[in-house]
Design an enzyme around this catalytic site. Structure first.
Site, mmCIF file in Angstrom:
data_model
loop_
_atom_site.group_PDB
_atom_site.id
_atom_site.type_symbol
_atom_site.label_atom_id
_atom_site.label_comp_id
_atom_site.label_asym_id
_atom_site.label_seq_id
_atom_site.Cartn_x
_atom_site.Cartn_y
_atom_site.Cartn_z
ATOM 1 N N HIS A 128 16.074 70.636 -92.557
ATOM 2 C CA HIS A 128 15.294 71.737 -93.143
ATOM 3 C C HIS A 128 16.087 73.040 -93.098
ATOM 4 O O HIS A 128 16.162 73.786 -94.084
ATOM 5 C CB HIS A 128 13.984 71.938 -92.359
ATOM 6 N N HIS A 145 16.389 66.237 -87.755
ATOM 7 C CA HIS A 145 15.366 66.418 -88.799
ATOM 8 C C HIS A 145 15.193 67.909 -89.119
ATOM 9 O O HIS A 145 15.227 68.317 -90.290
ATOM 10 C CB HIS A 145 14.047 65.820 -88.303
ATOM 11 N N GLU A 146 15.012 68.704 -88.074
ATOM 12 C CA GLU A 146 14.813 70.144 -88.281
ATOM 13 C C GLU A 146 16.076 70.815 -88.808
ATOM 14 O O GLU A 146 16.011 71.778 -89.577
ATOM 15 C CB GLU A 146 14.367 70.800 -86.968
#
Length: 405
Positions: free
Chosen positions: A30, A26-27
């Site tokens: 980003h 997920h990170e």
């Protein structure tokens, strides 16, 4: 004592490993999109707490492993708070600070001074990465292992049940539900489970002819070996297939990608349906799970994988496949949760940026602060409710009551 400790490790360790991988992806979503737009990044961390390993690359980004495997995070330069969306005054102060330190124009490398559409893409990239991870996992599984498709053949009809009242008979083959073709018996179970009180139209094949039957599922409480005690819709059918009817299908990589997208969409659709039924009062919400429930599910799956075959090599393979499938489903859940329009989550940031795109100015600081407080309260309430469900399913209150008495 040692047995209890061992069981605790079986429940906790797989959950932490899977969670850390999912949050890291997920990170990373980003991070990769931010770097594509030239955003300065201070740190990318896997795990929290004191660093057990740290290295700074030529771009000034610190890569860190923390000792607590509870996920990870990415820290953009200039971020004082992970949930910050500065207003006009805050942006002016941040610009002055950056300009004084690094010179005029340096602020263009910072997240908060990027065009709003770029910031929206960076924020959305986290949940999208979770969906891509799930699709990738499903693609690999469908390519390497394939899937068994079991026709929805009626093996038994419970007397005095909705299915009996609708006219189902042993041997009927369910081919459609509400006009949608049925390829596997699992589709029937999933649809009926979330249709309590709603009439469902079935198309069945009987003795070479098609018939339409309508049954309304009723809610009943069951003990699921993975999910625990839940209330689900049932119509009183037992489905089974003969070995000759079961089709094993393996997909080529391109077909597997499409099947992975379809599977991910089905899980998202089921989630939205369930939440919609909760808000309209047609579901109790007892299937919502928090960390305890997810850890219990991962432990139950781990135990099942180990018990499936005592051979060490087979056990390792079963465990890997089971946790990989679990990771795909959990990744979809985390991606979906982060897209909810709640401040402090990615979805809340997207709402703020959408306002900024229309109004041509950031949301006022006072509104943001109130939004974060409300969002934190909503998220805390959701977690408390989910944890209450988990404790109920674990029969903790009955256990404590037994100790007190």
């Amino acid at each position: 004592m040692l047995n209890a400790l061992g069981q605790g490790l079986i429940y906790i360790v797989p959950f932490l490993l899977v969670l850390t991988v999912i949050v890291t992806i997920h990170e990373l979503g980003h991070f990769l999109v931010a770097r594509a737009f030239g955003v300065k990044v201070d740190r990318f961390a896997i795990g929290f707490g004191k660093a057990i390993f740290s290295r700074t690359d030529r771009h000034g980004i610190e890569w860190r492993f923390g000792w607590m495997p509870l996920g990870g995070y990415v820290k953009f330069s200039g971020d004082l708070d992970a949930s910050s969306v500065p207003d006009s005054r805050g942006l002016d102060a941040l610009r002055s600070e950056i300009t004084a330190r690094d010179g005029v124009g340096a602020e263009r490398d910072y997240f908060h001074f990027k065009p709003v559409w770029q910031r929206m893409l960076i924020v959305a990239a986290g949940p999208v990465a979770n969906f891509i991870l799930a699709i990738a996992i499903f693609t690999v599984l469908f390519t390497l292992l394939g899937v068994d498709l079991r026709p929805a053949r009626v093996a038994q009809v419970t007397p005095n049940s909705p299915a009996a009242a609708a006219g189902f008979q042993t041997g009927d083959l369910i081919t459609e539900m509400n006009g949608k073709a049925i390829k596997d018996a699992g589709e029937v179970t999933r649809k009926v489970t979330l249709s309590s009180g709603d009439p469902v139209r079935f198309t069945v094949e009987r003795a070479g002819t098609e018939r339409e039957l309508v049954a309304t599922p009723v809610r009943q409480v069951e003990n699921d070996p993975i999910a625990g005690r839940v209330s689900v819709g049932r119509i009183g059918l037992a489905l089974s297939s003969t070995a000759a009817e079961v089709r094993h299908v393996r997909y080529n990589p391109l077909q597997a990608v499409g099947r992975g997208v379809e599977e991910t969409g089905d899980i998202l659709g089921t989630t939205l349906t369930y939440l919609g039924r909760i808000f309209t009062g047609r579901e109790s919400g007892d299937q919502l799970s928090g960390p305890l429930g997810i850890a219990k599910a991962s432990g139950a799956l781990t135990n099942a994988a180990v018990a499936a075959n005592p051979d060490p090599r087979a056990t390792a393979i079963n465990l890997l496949l089971t946790l990989t499938s679990f990771a795909a489903i959990l990744s979809i859940g985390i991606g979906f949760l982060n897209l909810l329009p709640i401040p402090i989550l990615d979805g809340g940031h997207l709402v703020f940026y959408a306002y900024e795109a229309v109004a041509q100015k950031p949301v006022a600081a006072g509104v943001q602060e109130a939004g974060y407080r409300v969002g934190l309260a909503l998220l805390a309430g959701l977690m408390l409710f989910a944890t209450w469900n988990d404790l109920q399913k674990l029969n903790l209150f009955q256990f404590l009551g037994g100790l007190v008495s």
